[in-house]
Scaffold this active site. Structure first.
Site, PDB file in Angstrom:
ATOM      1  N   LEU A 158       8.046   1.277  -1.489  1.00 46.25           N
ATOM      2  CA  LEU A 158       8.723   0.884  -2.490  1.00 46.25           C
ATOM      3  C   LEU A 158       7.508  -0.726  -2.500  1.00 46.25           C
ATOM      4  N   PHE A 204      13.386   1.450  13.299  1.00 43.93           N
ATOM      5  CA  PHE A 204      13.263   2.697  14.408  1.00 43.93           C
ATOM      6  C   PHE A 204      14.680   2.284  14.662  1.00 43.93           C
ATOM      7  N   GLY A 215       0.508  -1.077  -0.178  1.00 44.70           N
ATOM      8  CA  GLY A 215       0.038  -0.538   0.235  1.00 44.70           C
ATOM      9  C   GLY A 215       1.066   1.031   0.078  1.00 44.70           C
ATOM     10  N   SER A 250      12.847  -2.133  24.870  1.00 47.42           N
ATOM     11  CA  SER A 250      12.059  -2.579  25.274  1.00 47.42           C
ATOM     12  C   SER A 250      12.444  -3.971  24.960  1.00 47.42           C
ATOM     13  N   PRO A 281      17.910  -3.563  -0.836  1.00 47.05           N
ATOM     14  CA  PRO A 281      18.492  -1.970  -1.272  1.00 47.05           C
ATOM     15  C   PRO A 281      19.231  -0.951   0.049  1.00 47.05           C
ATOM     16  N   TYR A 288      22.326  -3.460   5.723  1.00 52.21           N
ATOM     17  CA  TYR A 288      23.025  -4.572   6.731  1.00 52.21           C
ATOM     18  C   TYR A 288      22.434  -5.555   7.240  1.00 52.21           C
TER      19      TYR A 288
HETATM   20  C1  LIG Z   1      20.181   9.135   6.912  1.00 54.02           C
HETATM   21  C2  LIG Z   1      19.121   7.712   7.063  1.00 54.02           C
HETATM   22  C3  LIG Z   1      17.584   7.699   6.644  1.00 54.02           C
HETATM   23  C4  LIG Z   1      17.666   6.671   5.930  1.00 54.02           C
HETATM   24  C5  LIG Z   1      18.600   5.494   5.532  1.00 54.02           C
HETATM   25  C6  LIG Z   1      17.420   4.501   4.886  1.00 54.02           C
HETATM   26  C7  LIG Z   1      18.269   3.474   4.072  1.00 54.02           C
HETATM   27  C8  LIG Z   1      18.844   2.511   4.720  1.00 54.02           C
HETATM   28  C9  LIG Z   1      18.190   0.867   5.187  1.00 54.02           C
HETATM   29  C10 LIG Z   1      17.443   1.232   5.233  1.00 54.02           C
HETATM   30  C11 LIG Z   1      17.035   0.684   5.930  1.00 54.02           C
HETATM   31  C12 LIG Z   1      15.528   0.506   5.901  1.00 54.02           C
HETATM   32  C13 LIG Z   1      14.540  -0.635   6.612  1.00 54.02           C
HETATM   33  C14 LIG Z   1      12.932  -0.467   7.021  1.00 54.02           C
HETATM   34  O1  LIG Z   1      12.209  -1.195   7.820  1.00 54.02           O
HETATM   35  S1  LIG Z   1      12.028   1.085   7.021  1.00 54.02           S
HETATM   36  C15 LIG Z   1      10.446   0.665   6.959  1.00 54.02           C
HETATM   37  C16 LIG Z   1       9.548   1.462   7.866  1.00 54.02           C
HETATM   38  N1  LIG Z   1       8.768   0.914   7.806  1.00 54.02           N
HETATM   39  C17 LIG Z   1       7.856   0.885   8.958  1.00 54.02           C
HETATM   40  O2  LIG Z   1       8.867   0.843  10.193  1.00 54.02           O
HETATM   41  C18 LIG Z   1       6.479   0.820   8.749  1.00 54.02           C
HETATM   42  C19 LIG Z   1       5.843   0.054  10.203  1.00 54.02           C
HETATM   43  N2  LIG Z   1       6.056   0.489  11.374  1.00 54.02           N
HETATM   44  C20 LIG Z   1       5.217   0.635  12.012  1.00 54.02           C
HETATM   45  O3  LIG Z   1       4.276   0.566  12.321  1.00 54.02           O
HETATM   46  C21 LIG Z   1       5.431   1.205  13.733  1.00 54.02           C
HETATM   47  O4  LIG Z   1       6.467   2.136  13.392  1.00 54.02           O
HETATM   48  C22 LIG Z   1       6.238  -0.375  14.847  1.00 54.02           C
HETATM   49  C23 LIG Z   1       6.769   0.461  16.158  1.00 54.02           C
HETATM   50  C24 LIG Z   1       6.781  -1.058  13.966  1.00 54.02           C
HETATM   51  C25 LIG Z   1       5.113  -0.599  14.970  1.00 54.02           C
HETATM   52  O5  LIG Z   1       4.183  -0.652  14.938  1.00 54.02           O
HETATM   53  P1  LIG Z   1       2.875  -1.451  16.768  1.00 54.02           P
HETATM   54  O6  LIG Z   1       2.084  -0.022  16.380  1.00 54.02           O
HETATM   55  O7  LIG Z   1       2.926  -2.659  15.980  1.00 54.02           O
HETATM   56  O8  LIG Z   1       3.873  -1.034  17.817  1.00 54.02           O
HETATM   57  P2  LIG Z   1       4.072   0.374  18.659  1.00 54.02           P
HETATM   58  O9  LIG Z   1       2.716  -0.648  20.273  1.00 54.02           O
HETATM   59  O10 LIG Z   1       4.411   1.208  18.715  1.00 54.02           O
HETATM   60  O11 LIG Z   1       5.546  -0.541  19.333  1.00 54.02           O
HETATM   61  C26 LIG Z   1       6.327  -1.967  20.148  1.00 54.02           C
HETATM   62  C27 LIG Z   1       6.903  -1.120  20.535  1.00 54.02           C
HETATM   63  O12 LIG Z   1       7.774  -0.589  20.745  1.00 54.02           O
HETATM   64  C28 LIG Z   1       7.938   0.837  20.960  1.00 54.02           C
HETATM   65  N3  LIG Z   1       8.637   1.509  20.358  1.00 54.02           N
HETATM   66  C29 LIG Z   1       7.962   1.892  19.441  1.00 54.02           C
HETATM   67  N4  LIG Z   1       8.910   3.327  18.776  1.00 54.02           N
HETATM   68  C30 LIG Z   1       9.517   3.503  18.928  1.00 54.02           C
HETATM   69  C31 LIG Z   1      11.173   3.888  19.394  1.00 54.02           C
HETATM   70  N5  LIG Z   1      10.991   4.943  18.478  1.00 54.02           N
HETATM   71  N6  LIG Z   1      11.903   3.692  19.630  1.00 54.02           N
HETATM   72  C32 LIG Z   1      12.042   3.035  21.121  1.00 54.02           C
HETATM   73  N7  LIG Z   1      10.912   1.974  20.974  1.00 54.02           N
HETATM   74  C33 LIG Z   1       9.841   2.231  20.292  1.00 54.02           C
HETATM   75  C34 LIG Z   1       6.948   1.134  22.121  1.00 54.02           C
HETATM   76  O13 LIG Z   1       7.360   1.536  22.743  1.00 54.02           O
HETATM   77  C35 LIG Z   1       6.979  -0.742  22.197  1.00 54.02           C
HETATM   78  O14 LIG Z   1       7.345  -1.134  23.310  1.00 54.02           O
HETATM   79  P3  LIG Z   1       6.670  -1.169  24.828  1.00 54.02           P
HETATM   80  O15 LIG Z   1       6.545  -0.030  25.123  1.00 54.02           O
HETATM   81  O16 LIG Z   1       5.020  -2.504  24.049  1.00 54.02           O
HETATM   82  O17 LIG Z   1       7.223  -1.837  25.563  1.00 54.02           O
HETATM   83  N1  LIG Z   2      12.512   3.257   1.913  1.00 52.40           N
HETATM   84  C1  LIG Z   2      14.015   2.356   2.201  1.00 52.40           C
HETATM   85  O1  LIG Z   2      15.085   3.271   1.969  1.00 52.40           O
HETATM   86  C2  LIG Z   2      14.812   1.511   2.988  1.00 52.40           C
HETATM   87  C3  LIG Z   2      13.769   0.358   2.494  1.00 52.40           C
HETATM   88  N2  LIG Z   2      13.813  -0.693   2.387  1.00 52.40           N
HETATM   89  C4  LIG Z   2      12.884  -2.457   3.126  1.00 52.40           C
HETATM   90  O2  LIG Z   2      12.211  -1.737   1.446  1.00 52.40           O
HETATM   91  C5  LIG Z   2      10.513  -2.018   2.427  1.00 52.40           C
HETATM   92  C6  LIG Z   2       9.592  -1.557   1.958  1.00 52.40           C
HETATM   93  O3  LIG Z   2       9.823  -0.174   2.974  1.00 52.40           O
HETATM   94  P1  LIG Z   2       9.579   1.344   2.479  1.00 52.40           P
HETATM   95  O4  LIG Z   2       8.378   1.118   1.120  1.00 52.40           O
HETATM   96  O5  LIG Z   2      10.474   2.474   2.495  1.00 52.40           O
HETATM   97  O6  LIG Z   2       8.396   1.797   4.436  1.00 52.40           O
HETATM   98  P2  LIG Z   2       6.840   1.347   4.343  1.00 52.40           P
HETATM   99  O7  LIG Z   2       6.689   1.449   5.696  1.00 52.40           O
HETATM  100  O8  LIG Z   2       6.152   2.484   2.761  1.00 52.40           O
HETATM  101  O9  LIG Z   2       6.634  -0.041   3.598  1.00 52.40           O
HETATM  102  C7  LIG Z   2       6.292  -0.856   4.946  1.00 52.40           C
HETATM  103  C8  LIG Z   2       5.413  -1.845   4.694  1.00 52.40           C
HETATM  104  O10 LIG Z   2       5.370  -2.985   5.447  1.00 52.40           O
HETATM  105  C9  LIG Z   2       3.775  -2.501   5.946  1.00 52.40           C
HETATM  106  N3  LIG Z   2       3.379  -3.689   7.274  1.00 52.40           N
HETATM  107  C10 LIG Z   2       3.604  -2.876   8.704  1.00 52.40           C
HETATM  108  N4  LIG Z   2       4.102  -4.243  10.199  1.00 52.40           N
HETATM  109  C11 LIG Z   2       2.986  -5.483   8.631  1.00 52.40           C
HETATM  110  C12 LIG Z   2       2.595  -5.552   9.209  1.00 52.40           C
HETATM  111  N5  LIG Z   2       2.746  -6.377  11.019  1.00 52.40           N
HETATM  112  N6  LIG Z   2       1.655  -7.234   8.525  1.00 52.40           N
HETATM  113  C13 LIG Z   2       1.683  -6.922   7.199  1.00 52.40           C
HETATM  114  N7  LIG Z   2       1.985  -4.970   6.911  1.00 52.40           N
HETATM  115  C14 LIG Z   2       2.964  -4.701   7.568  1.00 52.40           C
HETATM  116  C15 LIG Z   2       3.365  -1.456   5.959  1.00 52.40           C
HETATM  117  O11 LIG Z   2       2.114  -1.403   6.040  1.00 52.40           O
HETATM  118  P3  LIG Z   2       0.542  -1.276   6.591  1.00 52.40           P
HETATM  119  O12 LIG Z   2       1.085  -0.595   7.970  1.00 52.40           O
HETATM  120  O13 LIG Z   2      -0.579  -0.922   5.955  1.00 52.40           O
HETATM  121  O14 LIG Z   2       0.604  -2.901   7.764  1.00 52.40           O
HETATM  122  C16 LIG Z   2       4.184  -0.876   5.349  1.00 52.40           C
HETATM  123  O15 LIG Z   2       3.311  -1.097   4.237  1.00 52.40           O
HETATM  124  C17 LIG Z   2      11.226  -2.822   4.284  1.00 52.40           C
HETATM  125  O16 LIG Z   2      11.112  -4.219   3.661  1.00 52.40           O
HETATM  126  C18 LIG Z   2      12.109  -2.512   4.045  1.00 52.40           C
HETATM  127  O17 LIG Z   2      12.812  -2.890   5.204  1.00 52.40           O
HETATM  128  C19 LIG Z   2      15.319  -1.669   2.515  1.00 52.40           C
HETATM  129  C20 LIG Z   2      16.264  -0.467   2.480  1.00 52.40           C
HETATM  130  C21 LIG Z   2      16.029   0.613   2.411  1.00 52.40           C
END
Ligand SMILES: CC/C=C\C/C=C\CC/C=C/C=C/C(=O)SCCNC(=O)CCNC(=O)[C@H](O)C(C)(C)COP(=O)(O)OP(=O)(O)OC[C@H]1O[C@@H](n2cnc3c(N)ncnc32)[C@H](O)[C@@H]1OP(=O)(O)O
Ligand SMILES: NC(=O)C1=CN([C@@H]2O[C@H](COP(=O)(O)OP(=O)(O)OC[C@H]3O[C@@H](n4cnc5c(N)ncnc54)[C@H](OP(=O)(O)O)[C@@H]3O)[C@@H](O)[C@H]2O)C=CC1
Length: 336
Positions: A72, A150, A69, A158, A241, A200
């Site tokens: 990427l 994050f 949704g 935690s 990526p 990484y």
């Molecule tokens: C210059 C650099 C810029 C960019 C670099 C780019 C590229 C380099 C390589 C990149 C790799 C990227 C990889 C990726 O995966 S990017 C994808 C990012 N997208 C998402 O994360 C989308 C989905 N995320 C979420 O929904 C939420 O962020 C979360 C926290 C992952 C899940 O949400 P959920 O509602 O299920 O969870 P919570 O209840 O909010 O939290 C659970 C638990 O985690 C603790 N928590 C949350 N946030 C933080 C924080 N920022 N710091 C510390 N702890 C955190 C939260 O407190 C909960 O724990 P408890 O309190 O219950 O103990």
């Molecule tokens: N952008 C970048 O620079 C980089 C990204 N990546 C990887 O690329 C991929 C896409 O990231 P990007 O598009 O940047 O980030 P986004 O946050 O846009 O994408 C993450 C997606 O994961 C979904 N998601 C998160 N939690 C769940 C769950 N519990 N169940 C089902 N779906 C879930 C989210 O949808 P919803 O919230 O609706 O669940 C969201 O659409 C990831 O695997 C990331 O690790 C890797 C390296 C670099």
């Protein structure tokens, strides 16, 4: 509260606010409000945005993209759909999925289905696959793209923070892959599985330790299954990526924008990647043009990984005049 403590608490809050403000303003000044910042060497490497494969490459093929949704995953869905695939996008937020599905369908003319699914929950994954079977039949292409992440010092994590990230990334990928893999095997149908990890996963990285650990696990899972399940017609590949601007990633990894310039400066191609570029690569890997590709780990990062790895790479900043001096000094050591 005594006056002095009140004053110092207000000062602390002000300091935090000021810190974020300065970081944000410096970011605005350097990069403009939305611009994709690039070094001048980026001019050598312009990104191409149009679909690379011949149109119709995915006709009569079904593709599941988790996290399709946004970011990427959305770009990959748009490209596959444009190339003829019927796509299913799955994640937690049904409203976001439905909006994306409608937008892409209306642009490509090919149906995109939205299915709600939290990949952390194996029962939800199984129900999601039931729904997919009813909508389109089992998919030919599976892209495990959903993730959570994050930046956070590890001493602040935690147990639930650790569990949340590793559940989404490693367990989520495993649940989706095993559920679909088993059903495809039962139906004697082969498929292409692709996992999106990151650079990484190989090196490890501080401050994103749950993500690094889980992505490394995903790579082990996919390499292992590439060896084991080829006999059932399944291919397993991985794309790592480097940085590509998406709201999801950048808001959680660089919330003030303060680290972006340094990051771009160390990328040999001088710029971030684009969603369309990774979508083209994912489409190729998932297509029949890549039917001999399995177990591959493709780094797609503009050269960032090797740039970070070589201890002497910082010598890029040495000027020609400085090199003259250095060379003279080194030559003098002859015979010593
Ligand atoms: C210059 C650099 C810029 C960019 C670099 C780019 C590229 C380099 C390589 C990149 C790799 C990227 C990889 C990726 O995966 S990017 C994808 C990012 N997208 C998402 O994360 C989308 C989905 N995320 C979420 O929904 C939420 O962020 C979360 C926290 C992952 C899940 O949400 P959920 O509602 O299920 O969870 P919570 O209840 O909010 O939290 C659970 C638990 O985690 C603790 N928590 C949350 N946030 C933080 C924080 N920022 N710091 C510390 N702890 C955190 C939260 O407190 C909960 O724990 P408890 O309190 O219950 O103990
Ligand atoms: N952008 C970048 O620079 C980089 C990204 N990546 C990887 O690329 C991929 C896409 O990231 P990007 O598009 O940047 O980030 P986004 O946050 O846009 O994408 C993450 C997606 O994961 C979904 N998601 C998160 N939690 C769940 C769950 N519990 N169940 C089902 N779906 C879930 C989210 O949808 P919803 O919230 O609706 O669940 C969201 O659409 C990831 O695997 C990331 O690790 C890797 C390296 C670099």
């Amino acid at each position: 509260m005594p006056d002095t403590r009140k004053r110092s608490s207000i000062w602390l809050q002000f300091k935090d606010f000021f810190f974020v403000l300065v970081l944000s303003l410096s970011q605005f000044r350097l990069h403009g409000s939305t611009g994709l910042r690039s070094g001048s060497q980026a001019n050598f490497f312009p990104p191409l945005e149009d679909a690379m494969l011949p149109s119709g490459s995915f006709n009569n093929r079904m593709a599941l993209i988790t996290g399709g949704g946004t970011g990427l995953g959305r770009a990959m869905t748009a490209t596959l759909s444009q190339l003829g695939a019927q796509c299913i996008i799955a994640s937690r937020k049904l409203d976001v999925l439905q909006r994306t599905a409608e937008e892409i369908s209306s642009q490509t003319g090919n149906k995109v289905h939205a299915v709600q699914c939290d990949v952390r929950d194996p029962q939800a994954v199984s129900q999601c696959v039931d729904q997919i079977e009813a909508l389109t039949g089992l998919p030919d292409v599976i892209i495990n793209n959903a993730a959570g992440n994050f930046v956070c010092p590890s001493e602040r994590l935690s147990p639930n923070a650790w569990k949340t990230i590793t559940d989404i990334v490693l367990n989520g990928t495993a649940f989706v892959t095993l559920e679909l893999g088993k059903r495809l095997i039962q139906n004697q149908k082969g498929a292409s599985f692709l996992a999106i990890t990151t650079i990484y996963a190989e090196s490890g990285s501080g401050f994103v330790v749950p993500s690094a650990s889980a992505k490394a696990g995903v790579e082990a899972l996919y390499k292992s299954l590439a060896a084991e399940w080829g006999r059932y017609g399944h291919r397993f590949n991985i794309i790592q990526p480097g940085p590509i601007r998406t709201k999801g990633a950048f808001s959680r990894l660089d919330p003030t924008g303060a680290f972006e310039k340094a990051m771009i400066d160390r990328i040999p191609t001088g710029r971030l990647g684009t969603p369309a570029e990774i979508a083209n690569l994912a489409a190729y890997v998932s297509s029949n043009y890549a039917s001999w590709m399995s177990g591959a780990v493709i780094r797609f990062d503009g050269g960032e990984y090797v740039s970070l790895a070589g201890e002497f790479n910082e010598l890029r900043s040495v000027t020609p005049d400085q090199w003259k001096l250095l060379e003279a000094m080194i030559r003098k050591t002859k015979g010593s």
